[in-house]
Design an enzyme around this catalytic site. Structure first.
Site, short mmCIF file in Angstrom:
data_model
loop_
_atom_site.label_atom_id
_atom_site.label_comp_id
_atom_site.label_asym_id
_atom_site.label_seq_id
_atom_site.Cartn_x
_atom_site.Cartn_y
_atom_site.Cartn_z
N ASP A 15 1.02 -1.06 0.12
CA ASP A 15 -0.17 -0.03 -0.03
C ASP A 15 0.88 1.27 0.11
O ASP A 15 2.18 1.16 0.18
CB ASP A 15 -0.91 -0.22 1.32
CG ASP A 15 -1.86 1.27 1.37
OD1 ASP A 15 -2.46 1.68 0.37
OD2 ASP A 15 -1.83 1.83 2.60
N SER A 16 0.38 2.44 -0.22
CA SER A 16 1.17 3.77 -0.33
C SER A 16 1.61 4.08 1.18
O SER A 16 2.44 4.60 1.51
CB SER A 16 -0.12 4.78 -0.52
OG SER A 16 -1.06 4.85 0.17
N CYS A 78 -3.75 -0.95 -2.04
CA CYS A 78 -4.26 0.50 -2.44
C CYS A 78 -5.27 0.52 -3.65
O CYS A 78 -4.49 0.19 -4.61
CB CYS A 78 -2.63 1.15 -2.46
SG CYS A 78 -2.97 2.94 -2.84
N THR A 80 -5.65 3.46 -5.39
CA THR A 80 -4.79 4.20 -5.94
C THR A 80 -3.67 3.61 -6.74
O THR A 80 -3.74 3.84 -8.05
CB THR A 80 -4.24 5.50 -5.36
OG1 THR A 80 -5.11 5.91 -4.26
CG2 THR A 80 -4.03 6.48 -6.11
N GLU A 159 -6.58 8.91 9.66
CA GLU A 159 -5.11 8.75 10.20
C GLU A 159 -4.92 9.78 11.34
O GLU A 159 -3.96 9.23 12.16
CB GLU A 159 -4.12 9.04 8.94
CG GLU A 159 -3.37 7.84 8.45
CD GLU A 159 -2.75 8.32 7.19
OE1 GLU A 159 -1.90 9.19 7.13
OE2 GLU A 159 -3.06 7.63 6.24
N CYS A 191 -11.18 3.13 -0.98
CA CYS A 191 -9.85 3.55 -0.23
C CYS A 191 -9.74 2.44 0.66
O CYS A 191 -10.50 2.40 1.89
CB CYS A 191 -10.03 5.19 -0.12
SG CYS A 191 -8.73 5.61 0.89
N HIS A 193 -8.60 3.17 3.72
CA HIS A 193 -8.93 3.78 5.06
C HIS A 193 -10.44 3.74 5.45
O HIS A 193 -10.69 3.80 6.79
CB HIS A 193 -8.56 5.10 5.28
CG HIS A 193 -7.02 5.45 5.07
ND1 HIS A 193 -6.35 5.04 4.31
CD2 HIS A 193 -6.32 6.41 5.91
CE1 HIS A 193 -4.98 5.48 4.21
NE2 HIS A 193 -5.04 6.13 5.41
N1 DGL Z 1 -4.17 3.80 0.19
C1 DGL Z 1 -4.76 4.83 -0.51
C2 DGL Z 1 -5.77 4.37 -1.35
O1 DGL Z 1 -6.58 3.34 -0.87
C3 DGL Z 1 -5.08 6.09 0.33
C4 DGL Z 1 -3.78 6.71 0.85
C5 DGL Z 1 -3.25 7.59 -0.21
O2 DGL Z 1 -3.64 8.57 -0.66
O3 DGL Z 1 -2.10 7.03 -0.27
O4 DGL Z 1 -6.28 4.84 -2.22
#
Ligand code: DGL
Length: 280
Positions: A15-16, A78, A80, A159, A191, A193
Site C-alpha cells: 500500500d502507499s 491500495c 490508487t 489517520e 480507499c 482507510h
Molecule cells: N491507500 C490509498 C488508497 O487506497 C489512500 C491513501 C493515499 O492516498 O495514499 O487509495
C-alpha cells in the site's frame, strides 16, 4: 520458463502507507495459516495526490521487492496503486493472476449484487480521476449507473484519529449529501482507510444503501485465487515458522507515529521495520 509456487510461501501485500493494513487484517482473519509480508510506502504517501506515472514506478519496484521476498501472490491493497499500477505490475513481475488488485473483486461483487442499479464510489482524487471503477463495472454491466466522488479529506482525517466522532460524522455527511450520490443503491468504499468509517457512512444512509467494504471482498477473492492455483496454506501455523509471529511489516520511512497509527488499521499493535528499497 514459468515459476512454480507452493502453499507455504508468503502473500505479499502493499500500500502507499499503513491504510492497507485494513486489507492485511481482513486477509489474516480469513486465512490465519498464511504468512504475510506487508510493505507500506510511507516515504511516498499519499499516492492519492501523485501522478499516475510516479505511482506506476513505485508499484513496480515494491512488487519486485515482494517477489524477491519469495511471495506466491502479491495483493495491491491500495486503490490508487491498483488504478495506476496494476497492469505494469502484472507485466513486470510475470505473476499474471497471482497479482490481485482491490478494484476487480469489488466490481465483480457489485455487479453480482446490484445488477443494473445505481452504484456510488468514493475514493481519493487520483482513483476517481482514473475512472477505473466506472470502467471495470461498465465492462461487466453496461447498464449500471456509476457515480463517483473524490473524498480527499477522509484518509488524512482517519489517520489523525478522527473517526466515530462528531467532527468525522459532519465531514462524512457533507460529502455524502452531494447531489451526485442521490438515490444510489450501493456505495463502494474505494480507499484503504474507509472501512474505519463504514458505520458512520451506514448511519447517514440507514439500511437503504449497501456499503461495500472492499477489504473483506478482497480477502475472499484472495482465498478463491489461492484455491484455484492450489496455493492455499492449509497446514497449521508455526511449525515452519509461519503464522502470526512471523508476519513482517516493512515501511519505506519509519516514524513512531506511523507505528502508533498502524494499530487502528490492523486492530493490534504492529512492529514496523524500516526498509527503504529505493536506497538498496
Ligand atoms: N491507500 C490509498 C488508497 O487506497 C489512500 C491513501 C493515499 O492516498 O495514499 O487509495
Amino acid at each position: 520458463m514459468s515459476t512454480t509456487y507452493n502453499p507455504s510461501q508468503p502473500i505479499g501485500i502493499f500500500d502507499s502507507g499503513i491504510g492497507g493494513l485494513t486489507v492485511a487484517r481482513a486477509i489474516t482473519k480469513l486465512l490465519p495459516n498464511e504468512q504475510i509480508i506487508y510493505f507500506g510506502d510511507t516515504a511516498h504517501m499519499p499516492y492519492g495526490e501523485k501522478s499516475a506515472e510516479a505511482i506506476k514506478s513505485y508499484s513496480v519496484k515494491i512488487a519486485e521487492f515482494l517477489k524477491f521476498k519469495n511471495c506466491k501472490m502479491i495483493v495491491i491493497a491500495c486503490n490508487t496503486a491498483s488504478a495506476a499500477g496494476f497492469k505494469a505490475v502484472v507485466k513486470e513481475t510475470g505473476m499474471k493472476d497471482l497479482i490481485v488488485n482491490v478494484i476487480d473483486p469489488a466490481a465483480e461483487y457489485v455487479v453480482k449484487h446490484h445488477y443494473r442499479q445505481k452504484i456510488g464510489v468514493i475514493a481519493t482524487k487520483r482513483t476517481i480521476s482514473s475512472n477505473v471503477y466506472a470502467k471495470r463495472i461498465s465492462a461487466l454491466d453496461p447498464v449500471a449507473d456509476v457515480v463517483q466522488l473524490a473524498t480527499p479529506l477522509l484518509a488524512p482525517m482517519i489517520e489523525e484519529g478522527f473517526y466515530n466522532n462528531k467532527i468525522s460524522q459532519t465531514i462524512i455527511n457533507s460529502y455524502l449529501s452531494k447531489s451526485k450520490l442521490n438515490k444510489i443503491d450501493a456505495l463502494i468504499l474505494g480507499c484503504t482507510h474507509y472501512p474505519l468509517v463504514k458505520n458512520e457512512i451506514q448511519k447517514f444512509y440507514g439500511k437503504s444503501v449497501e456499503i461495500i467494504d472492499t477489504s473483506i471482498i478482497v480477502a475472499q477473492y484472495v482465498k478463491t485465487v489461492l484455491e484455484k492455483h492450489q496455493l492455499l496454506n492449509t497446514s497449521k501455523v508455526n511449525k515452519l515458522g509461519f503464522g502470526k509471529k512471523s508476519q513482517q511489516f516493512f515501511v519505506s520511512d519509519f516514524t513512531q507515529s506511523f507505528e502508533e497509527t498502524s494499530k487502528i488499521f490492523f486492530d493490534e499493535k504492529v512492529k514496523l521495520k524500516q526498509f527503504n528499497i529505493w536506497e538498496e
